[in-house]
Design a protein around this motif. Structure first.
Motif, PDB file in Angstrom:
ATOM      1  N   ALA A   1       0.814  -1.212   0.000  1.00  0.00           N
ATOM      2  CA  ALA A   1       0.000   0.000   0.000  1.00  0.00           C
ATOM      3  C   ALA A   1       0.846   1.260   0.000  1.00  0.00           C
ATOM      4  N   ASP A   2       2.095   1.163   0.471  1.00  0.00           N
ATOM      5  CA  ASP A   2       2.923   2.368   0.576  1.00  0.00           C
ATOM      6  C   ASP A   2       4.371   2.150   0.149  1.00  0.00           C
ATOM      7  N   GLY A   3       4.622   1.117  -0.652  1.00  0.00           N
ATOM      8  CA  GLY A   3       5.996   0.878  -1.095  1.00  0.00           C
ATOM      9  C   GLY A   3       6.162  -0.499  -1.693  1.00  0.00           C
ATOM     10  N   HIS A   4       7.246  -1.170  -1.312  1.00  0.00           N
ATOM     11  CA  HIS A   4       7.515  -2.512  -1.826  1.00  0.00           C
ATOM     12  C   HIS A   4       8.075  -3.373  -0.700  1.00  0.00           C
ATOM     13  N   VAL A   5       7.903  -4.678  -0.856  1.00  0.00           N
ATOM     14  CA  VAL A   5       8.411  -5.623   0.123  1.00  0.00           C
ATOM     15  C   VAL A   5       8.923  -6.857  -0.619  1.00  0.00           C
ATOM     16  N   ILE A   6       9.924  -7.504  -0.033  1.00  0.00           N
ATOM     17  CA  ILE A   6      10.439  -8.755  -0.588  1.00  0.00           C
ATOM     18  C   ILE A   6       9.821  -9.911   0.176  1.00  0.00           C
ATOM     19  N   ILE A   7       9.246 -10.850  -0.563  1.00  0.00           N
ATOM     20  CA  ILE A   7       8.676 -12.064   0.028  1.00  0.00           C
ATOM     21  C   ILE A   7       9.377 -13.250  -0.613  1.00  0.00           C
TER      22      ILE A   7
END
Length: 402
Positions: A257-263
């Protein structure tokens, strides 16, 4: 090499003498690693060019105490601490005599001239090993000392292209993409370090040196690792997948919702915990997605179901939730965030060193953590030719500060 009682205080390679005729990135990466571990490194620089090419690779430089620009570029400093700079013109008889004198007492010599480039000066492996039979002589080049491309120049970008890395890097519909740093050079330097230390152990045991040669392209091909063996096993060319993994799904960068994430979901149990955490538990029981082979086959369908949900969750909320259920997750940080982190501070991955003239150099720390003989930071990156007077000494290798 005799380490002596100072080895613990000065590093496991204390007493090793390294004559460094390399420049730019691959060779200096290797010799900085040896220097960090305690070796005495004499860096030979060409007075006709102002030294290592990277001294001129701006735009970022350290200023002297008066505010004037020095020859300590950020690029040069990244791989040249724990060294002494000696200006020698190897095209002259006097310069060649200086190199032979230094090499006579060296344990390792490393160079990255074009194959055979030092032979015309009488400084090739055959000549140098005749004078010092125990010398470990390292050569780094673009394509190696043999093969049809032997005489072609080698640069990191060309190695990334020739060795296949760029063909699998970038977005699926984008152009072939290089890695953001000179990774082919850096990894070549790491392979060189391993080879030189192995050869040094042999020399210490037998008195017999040898020629250790490493090519940028060979090193690049070697660390194609799983993708290279994927091709050799299947015959199918790997494709550019952006941040997606060729063998694991889901594994990549996701918009939040407000950026990026690594999964990075590494097994089926993690996948179930992941889908539970984001409110999509049914996906773990769907026959298409229950196992990793199924997720690989249906990766696009799974992405279409996961991405809209992940995109509604704030980054930190998602990270906290997945960390709680032990699913590998992490942020995508910019360098200001990286070097401001408590993790970097705890691991001493950012260090400051001061030159003899008082210039402060902000550097990246060495990642090696040795419990008994830790790395040491003894000498800031040197100004060009700062140690040339050493050539006038009876023993140019005498470095009490080591």
């Amino acid at each position: 090499m005799t380490a002596g009682s100072k080895s613990a205080a000065h590093g496991p390679l204390h007493g090793m003498r390294v004559l460094d005729l390399s420049r730019i990135l691959a060779g200096p990466t290797c010799t900085q690693a040896l220097g960090d571990l305690g070796a005495t490194v004499l860096k030979i620089e060409n007075p006709g060019t102002g030294g290592d090419d990277t001294r001129q690779w701006g735009p970022h430089y350290v200023a002297d105490v008066a505010g004037a620009q020095t020859d300590l570029s950020a690029y040069f400093m990244s791989t040249n601490r724990n060294k002494h700079s000696i200006a020698v013109d190897i095209t002259t008889a006097e310069g060649q005599a200086h190199i032979r004198r230094l090499a006579a007492d060296a344990h390792i010599l490393i160079e990255n001239f074009k194959p055979g480039g030092l032979d015309k000066y009488g400084l090739g492996y055959a000549e140098m090993s005749a004078e010092n039979p125990s010398l470990v002589y390292g050569s780094i080049s673009g394509f190696g000392q043999t093969g049809p491309n032997r005489d072609k120049p080698g640069y990191d970008l060309m190695a990334q292209g020739y060795g296949g890395l760029m063909s699998i890097t970038g977005e699926p519909e984008g152009e072939p993409m290089k890695v953001g740093v000179g990774i082919a050079d850096v990894m070549c330097g790491m392979y060189a370090t391993i080879g030189l230390l192995a050869a040094l152990r042999h020399a210490e045991a037998t008195g017999q040196g040898q020629h250790v040669e490493v090519a940028l392209v060979d090193a690049q091909i070697a660390w194609m690792i799983n993708e290279g063996v994927n091709y050799l096993t299947s015959g199918a060319l790997p494709q550019r997948r952006g941040n997606r993994h060729p063998n694991i799904v889901p594994y990549g960068v996701y918009a939040t919702a407000d950026g990026h994430v690594i999964i990075a979901v590494g097994n089926d149990g993690q996948f179930k915990r992941f889908t539970d955490a984001i409110g999509l538990p049914a996906l773990a029981n769907d026959p298409r997605f229950a196992t990793n082979p199924g997720r690989l086959e249906h990766r696009d369908a799974l992405a279409d179901l996961l991405e809209p949900t992940v995109a509604q969750i704030p980054t930190q909320t998602l990270i906290s939730a997945l960390e709680t259920c032990k699913v590998p997750v992490g942020p995508v940080q910019t360098l200001d965030q990286v070097f401001a982190s408590d993790q970097v501070a705890a691991r001493e991955m950012q260090i400051d060193m001061t030159t003899p003239a008082g210039e402060v150099c902000h550097l990246i720390g060495n990642p090696l953590k040795l419990s008994q003989t830790p790395v040491t930071y003894r000498h800031a990156p040197p100004r060009f030719g700062a140690d040339t007077t050493r050539l006038e000494a009876d023993n140019p290798w005498d470095t009490p500060s080591e």
